[in-house]
Design a protein around this motif. Sequence first.
Motif, PDB file in Angstrom:
ATOM      1  N   GLU A 287       0.817  -1.229   0.000  1.00 43.91           N
ATOM      2  CA  GLU A 287       0.000   0.000   0.000  1.00 43.91           C
ATOM      3  C   GLU A 287       0.846   1.273   0.000  1.00 43.91           C
ATOM      4  O   GLU A 287       0.311   2.373  -0.133  1.00 43.91           O
ATOM      5  N   GLY A 288       2.153   1.115   0.249  1.00 42.05           N
ATOM      6  CA  GLY A 288       3.032   2.287   0.238  1.00 42.05           C
ATOM      7  C   GLY A 288       2.859   3.186   1.449  1.00 42.05           C
ATOM      8  O   GLY A 288       3.195   4.374   1.394  1.00 42.05           O
ATOM      9  N   ILE A 289       2.353   2.627   2.555  1.00 43.19           N
ATOM     10  CA  ILE A 289       2.119   3.468   3.744  1.00 43.19           C
ATOM     11  C   ILE A 289       2.951   3.020   4.945  1.00 43.19           C
ATOM     12  O   ILE A 289       2.743   3.495   6.061  1.00 43.19           O
ATOM     13  N   ALA A 290       3.898   2.087   4.736  1.00 44.85           N
ATOM     14  CA  ALA A 290       4.732   1.635   5.862  1.00 44.85           C
ATOM     15  C   ALA A 290       5.616   2.781   6.338  1.00 44.85           C
ATOM     16  O   ALA A 290       6.124   3.566   5.533  1.00 44.85           O
ATOM     17  N   ASN A 291       5.780   2.858   7.622  1.00 46.97           N
ATOM     18  CA  ASN A 291       6.680   3.866   8.194  1.00 46.97           C
ATOM     19  C   ASN A 291       8.132   3.432   7.942  1.00 46.97           C
ATOM     20  O   ASN A 291       8.545   2.364   8.399  1.00 46.97           O
ATOM     21  N   PRO A 292       8.913   4.252   7.243  1.00 47.36           N
ATOM     22  CA  PRO A 292      10.290   3.846   6.947  1.00 47.36           C
ATOM     23  C   PRO A 292      11.270   4.140   8.092  1.00 47.36           C
ATOM     24  O   PRO A 292      12.440   3.768   8.030  1.00 47.36           O
ATOM     25  N   LEU A 293      10.798   4.848   9.141  1.00 46.44           N
ATOM     26  CA  LEU A 293      11.750   5.385  10.124  1.00 46.44           C
ATOM     27  C   LEU A 293      12.470   4.308  10.944  1.00 46.44           C
ATOM     28  O   LEU A 293      13.622   4.498  11.347  1.00 46.44           O
ATOM     29  N   ALA A 294      11.822   3.162  11.189  1.00 43.27           N
ATOM     30  CA  ALA A 294      12.523   2.101  11.931  1.00 43.27           C
ATOM     31  C   ALA A 294      13.733   1.613  11.142  1.00 43.27           C
ATOM     32  O   ALA A 294      14.795   1.320  11.715  1.00 43.27           O
ATOM     33  N   THR A 295      13.583   1.553   9.819  1.00 35.18           N
ATOM     34  CA  THR A 295      14.702   1.105   8.977  1.00 35.18           C
ATOM     35  C   THR A 295      15.753   2.209   8.855  1.00 35.18           C
ATOM     36  O   THR A 295      16.963   1.939   8.893  1.00 35.18           O
ATOM     37  N   VAL A 296      15.286   3.452   8.741  1.00 31.96           N
ATOM     38  CA  VAL A 296      16.222   4.585   8.684  1.00 31.96           C
ATOM     39  C   VAL A 296      17.053   4.617   9.985  1.00 31.96           C
ATOM     40  O   VAL A 296      18.291   4.785   9.950  1.00 31.96           O
ATOM     41  N   LEU A 297      16.386   4.427  11.127  1.00 31.05           N
ATOM     42  CA  LEU A 297      17.114   4.456  12.404  1.00 31.05           C
ATOM     43  C   LEU A 297      18.032   3.231  12.549  1.00 31.05           C
ATOM     44  O   LEU A 297      19.063   3.297  13.223  1.00 31.05           O
ATOM     45  N   SER A 298      17.676   2.132  11.890  1.00 27.65           N
ATOM     46  CA  SER A 298      18.587   0.978  11.848  1.00 27.65           C
ATOM     47  C   SER A 298      19.833   1.357  11.051  1.00 27.65           C
ATOM     48  O   SER A 298      20.945   0.904  11.355  1.00 27.65           O
ATOM     49  N   GLY A 299      19.637   2.201  10.039  1.00 29.66           N
ATOM     50  CA  GLY A 299      20.781   2.726   9.270  1.00 29.66           C
ATOM     51  C   GLY A 299      21.700   3.556  10.158  1.00 29.66           C
ATOM     52  O   GLY A 299      22.929   3.517   9.999  1.00 29.66           O
ATOM     53  N   ALA A 300      21.115   4.296  11.106  1.00 30.89           N
ATOM     54  CA  ALA A 300      21.954   5.070  12.035  1.00 30.89           C
ATOM     55  C   ALA A 300      22.780   4.113  12.910  1.00 30.89           C
ATOM     56  O   ALA A 300      23.974   4.350  13.163  1.00 30.89           O
ATOM     57  N   LEU A 301      22.159   3.008  13.338  1.00 23.79           N
ATOM     58  CA  LEU A 301      22.918   2.021  14.130  1.00 23.79           C
ATOM     59  C   LEU A 301      24.038   1.407  13.289  1.00 23.79           C
ATOM     60  O   LEU A 301      25.130   1.113  13.793  1.00 23.79           O
ATOM     61  N   LEU A 302      23.755   1.218  11.991  1.00 25.10           N
ATOM     62  CA  LEU A 302      24.766   0.673  11.072  1.00 25.10           C
ATOM     63  C   LEU A 302      25.977   1.615  11.020  1.00 25.10           C
ATOM     64  O   LEU A 302      27.133   1.175  11.125  1.00 25.10           O
ATOM     65  N   PHE A 303      25.703   2.913  10.892  1.00 23.93           N
ATOM     66  CA  PHE A 303      26.819   3.871  10.845  1.00 23.93           C
ATOM     67  C   PHE A 303      27.542   3.943  12.193  1.00 23.93           C
ATOM     68  O   PHE A 303      28.760   4.093  12.232  1.00 23.93           O
ATOM     69  N   ASP A 304      26.789   3.824  13.307  1.00 22.73           N
ATOM     70  CA  ASP A 304      27.450   3.747  14.625  1.00 22.73           C
ATOM     71  C   ASP A 304      28.474   2.614  14.621  1.00 22.73           C
ATOM     72  O   ASP A 304      29.606   2.767  15.063  1.00 22.73           O
ATOM     73  N   ASP A 305      28.032   1.466  14.099  1.00 23.37           N
ATOM     74  CA  ASP A 305      28.891   0.280  14.129  1.00 23.37           C
ATOM     75  C   ASP A 305      30.123   0.454  13.255  1.00 23.37           C
ATOM     76  O   ASP A 305      31.194  -0.087  13.556  1.00 23.37           O
ATOM     77  N   LEU A 306      29.982   1.212  12.166  1.00 18.22           N
ATOM     78  CA  LEU A 306      31.141   1.465  11.286  1.00 18.22           C
ATOM     79  C   LEU A 306      32.044   2.560  11.857  1.00 18.22           C
ATOM     80  O   LEU A 306      33.062   2.895  11.260  1.00 18.22           O
TER      81      LEU A 306
END
Length: 355
Positions: A287-306
């Motif tokens: 439906e194109g209505i999923a909240n992307p922010l949980a994945t975006v914030l997972s990206g922040a954790l990814l950069f923390d780890d790098l």
Amino acid sequence: MSYTIALTPGDGIGQEVVSATVPILETAADIGGFDLEMNTYEMGAAHYIETGTVMEDETLEAIRDHDAILLGGVGLPEVDNAFVAAEGHHRIRRELDLWNNLRPAYLFDESVCPLKGYGHGDIDILWFRENSEGEYIDAGGRLDRGGRTDTAIQCSVYTREGIERIARAAFDAATDRDGIVHNITKSNVLSYGAAFWDEVVEEVATEYPDVTLEKLYVDAANLSIVVQPERYDVVVGPNLFSDILTDATAGVVGGLGLAPSANLNPNEDVPGMFEPVHGTAPDIAGEGIANPLATVLSGALLFDDLGEDGAADAIRAAVEAQLQDESAPRTPDLGGDAMTDDVATDLNERLRNLN
Ligand code: ATP
């Protein structure tokens, strides 16, 4: 500097939230002054229907060669969930021995909190979920299936090494934060596994005289997370209890649409896997209505780890600014009527403007 990221969007809203997140990672990389090479790999339930395999061995080998993995979600209602998980994302966790599942819950703004009287930063929980043992080890059996004595046995396993490493990770984090660790247990009933868990956590605690350890039964924790979430800072818990309770910690900071996670093995040279806590949300997929922010914030954790703190902090600052802006687009789970792409585009704009 350049990093390789393996994208495994998977199924359902996994595809939608990962594709919405990719441009945001690229902008954050520009801010941090590094490059990203992102490669997409097919795996999951749809891939199984198409090819007969959830994830090819070569795919696992290929993603292992990256600096990090960003996963969307795995599963479709028409395929056995346990099978697809075991052959999909659980296989990645297992084969890379990603034993540390970090699940932070941070309240960015009072408008997303379902509780009265909580504002920005009032809830800030860092949850360490043991990610390799407990009830998730796939041991047990089924006897006399369909017969008169139909019986199922589900085993859970706790090892000293497994408990020590997750407890140390939690105590190390508490040393840099508020100096308190809550240990979630049920040793009043599970007198072998959970009692051993407590014993080892208490031994590890003696190595950290500046950190206070508090023990809490899982049922009491379930209530107090909802009525007194400010009580928690660093939490450590076994696999299943933590899986269940971190949906509650997500709930008090705005729901699954805002809950990121990291799967890590800091002892080995393997990539971390970063994913939203939510699954594939079949009820809204497509439906194109999923909240992307949980994945975006997972990206922040990814950069923390790098070790790319600048990029990680920039993403969190942009999310915070968006959630604090009443006129910003929000997906329906946060009470708005915006689409996934509206939220991602607005966020990317805010990120660029931070620069
Ligand atoms: P799975 O079987 O893959 O775990 P599920 O529906 O059982 O899927 P979730 O995907 O975690 O579990 O979804 C639980 C509920 O939360 C669903 O109603 C779903 O629509 C909602 N939800 C989950 N993630 C999001 C999201 N990113 N945006 C909006 N709603 C979401």
